[in-house]
Design an enzyme around this catalytic site. Structure first.
Site, PDB file in Angstrom:
ATOM      1  N   ARG A 259     -21.908  41.450  -9.652  1.00  0.00           N
ATOM      2  CA  ARG A 259     -23.201  41.382  -8.965  1.00  0.00           C
ATOM      3  C   ARG A 259     -23.927  42.722  -9.029  1.00  0.00           C
ATOM      4  NH1 ARG A 259     -20.179  39.556  -3.676  1.00  0.00           N
ATOM      5  NH2 ARG A 259     -18.869  38.780  -5.377  1.00  0.00           N
TER       6      ARG A 259
ATOM      7  N   LYS B  72      -6.934  44.631  -9.599  1.00  0.00           N
ATOM      8  CA  LYS B  72      -6.468  43.251  -9.608  1.00  0.00           C
ATOM      9  C   LYS B  72      -4.943  43.192  -9.740  1.00  0.00           C
ATOM     10  CE  LYS B  72     -10.568  41.254 -11.852  1.00  0.00           C
ATOM     11  NZ  LYS B  72     -10.923  40.267 -10.829  1.00  0.00           N
TER      12      LYS B  72
END
Length: 482
Positions: A334, A260
């Protein structure tokens, strides 16, 4: 918080209500000499009866008086929050609420919500503040009203709901070095013991035996061990419905190899807010004691870059045998949820499952920071969640559940890939999870935009973890129907 009743007589540190017509709403036989100054104050043109609000008044008869206007259509939880934010840091220990004698009045009907908003809005996170921090002195709420089981129960429930939400906020606000998967496991275990829930946790060795390659794949870059925390509430017996809650417990998310940007990366300690919501909900459920069975799974790990971290292009195998190509290591939530969902469905065979996660930036783009995103394969379950949302004031917005997007997840060298095509990122993330629940009624709540910085909702803190969906999930469980 100690909540007590006292005789109908004036006191210091007092809360008094008035209606849209600027009529004071007081107990019977309230001394007139106490009310005249307040009536004169309410005559001021800047006090608008039609609008709800809190006004602080300094007078000779009482040390502090807070005049709370209900307005035309009071939202009691938000009104309580307005008072709570004014009293975040009190120098006094006892606050008294003068309640009107008419038990059919909105104040009485909305008393639980009012106190809930008050307790939630008073929250401040100061665990690691060490320099000259004044301590909040408020310890007792005194109700100036005849003792009532209804009011007493409302006060107790409001405290249970707010305390569990604030505890979940604490977990999320702790920094990543002091809230690791090991710390989260210990917190779950201690909470379970305190309220009578059963607790267990799968270690990495046990998860490997179960074939949880997706969860373990996310954790490979960290030196901290991953866990699958399991909390169980058995309140309904064998014939009662079973609801399964699954919350993402990423205690820190740097994005893995797909790193990130540095700006605001410190906020990625909040990537466990879904797991914390499930934690808080289970604490509430255990204390309220509904006749339902609830099992909660909180998969917990860190997502960090290192020489051992999962790489883009790697293929992981979930515990149900599905192979997943990791095209972006920052789409890790996920992956850990997929293994938790598949394992939980196989082991517990619930009647319905709800997962909750800070899952996608796409949800923030679509809905901003007020609504959480909702997807569901079941109309009945979706409606129950929407009803719980309205009851608790945690807004959700239903997103399309469109199978046309599902094919975007098909892999070329594996069964699935962990990201879809460009666009509809929230929808494809939810559909990825649906692949692991089969025909079981399922719903997914994306709280990426609402898990922290919730200044648009009065009873959320303006900074830090909001505690969103803690009470929503508890409300859903308490009234859950197959």
């Amino acid at each position: 918080m100690n909540i007590r009743f006292k005789p109908l007589k004036p006191t210091k540190n007092l809360v008094v209500f008035f209606d849209a017509k600027k009529h004071l709403l007081l107990p019977e036989d309230w001394p007139k000499e106490w009310t005249q100054a307040w009536k004169n104050y309410l005559k001021l043109p800047e006090i608008k009866g039609e609008s709800s609000g809190v006004h602080r008044l300094f007078g000779e008869l009482s040390e502090r008086v807070y005049l709370v206007g209900l307005g035309k259509a009071p939202v009691m939880r938000e009104l309580g929050a307005q008072l709570g934010k004014q009293l975040q840091q009190t120098e006094f220990s006892d606050l008294a609420l003068a309640l009107p004698s008419d038990r059919k009045h909105p104040i009485s009907n909305g008393f639980e919500a009012f106190l809930e908003g008050f307790f939630l809005a008073r929250y401040r996170y100061q665990e690691y503040k060490t320099k000259d921090q004044p301590k909040d002195q408020l310890k007792t709420l005194t109700l100036l009203a005849p003792k009532s089981k209804e009011l007493e129960s409302a006060g107790q429930k409001a405290w249970i709901l707010a305390e569990a939400t604030n505890e979940a906020r604490d977990l999320c606000n702790r920094p990543g070095n002091l809230m690791t998967p090991t710390h989260l496991k210990a917190a779950c275990q201690a909470m379970a013991k305190s309220v009578g829930l059963s607790f267990s946790a799968l270690t990495e060795t046990q998860m490997a035996k179960e074939g949880m390659g997706c969860l373990l794949g996310v954790s490979k870059g960290s030196e901290e061990p991953a866990f699958l925390n399991i909390l169980q509430y058995k309140g309904g017996g064998a014939k009662a419905p079973t609801l399964m809650l699954v919350g993402k417990g990423l205690t820190f998310d740097a994005g893995g190899i797909s790193l990130k940007p540095a700006a605001n990366m410190h906020e990625m300690k909040f990537d466990m807010c879904g797991g914390a919501a499930v934690y808080g909900a289970m604490k509430i459920i255990a204390q309220l004691g509904p006749k339902v069975n609830v099992v909660a799974l909180i998969p917990s790990s860190e997502n960090l870059p290192s020489g051992s971290a999962t790489k883009p292009g790697d293929i992981l195998t979930a515990c149900n045998g599905t192979t997943v190509e990791v095209q972006n290591t920052d789409a890790e939530g996920r992956l850990i949820l997929a293994d938790a969902l598949a394992y939980g469905l196989k082991r517990f065979k619930p009647d319905a499952v709800v997962d909750i996660a800070t899952l996608t930036g796409a949800c923030v783009v679509a809905l901003g920071h007020y609504h959480s995103g909702l997807q569901s394969s079941s109309e009945s379950l979706a409606k129950q969640i929407e009803k719980a949302s309205q009851q608790t004031g945690d807004p959700v917005w239903r997103m399309p559940h469109a199978d046309i997007y599902d094919k975007d997840l098909d892999g070329t060298v594996s069964d699935l890939k962990n990201i879809g095509s460009k666009g509809a990122g929230m929808i494809t993330a939810g559909l990825f999870l649906k692949r692991f629940v089969g025909k079981t009624p399922w719903a997914h709540i994306d709280i990426a935009g609402t898990a922290w910085g919730g200044d648009r909702i009065p009873f959320y803190p303006a900074q830090g973890a909001s505690g969103t969906a803690v009470r929503l999930l508890a409300e859903l469980a308490v009234h859950f129907k197959r």
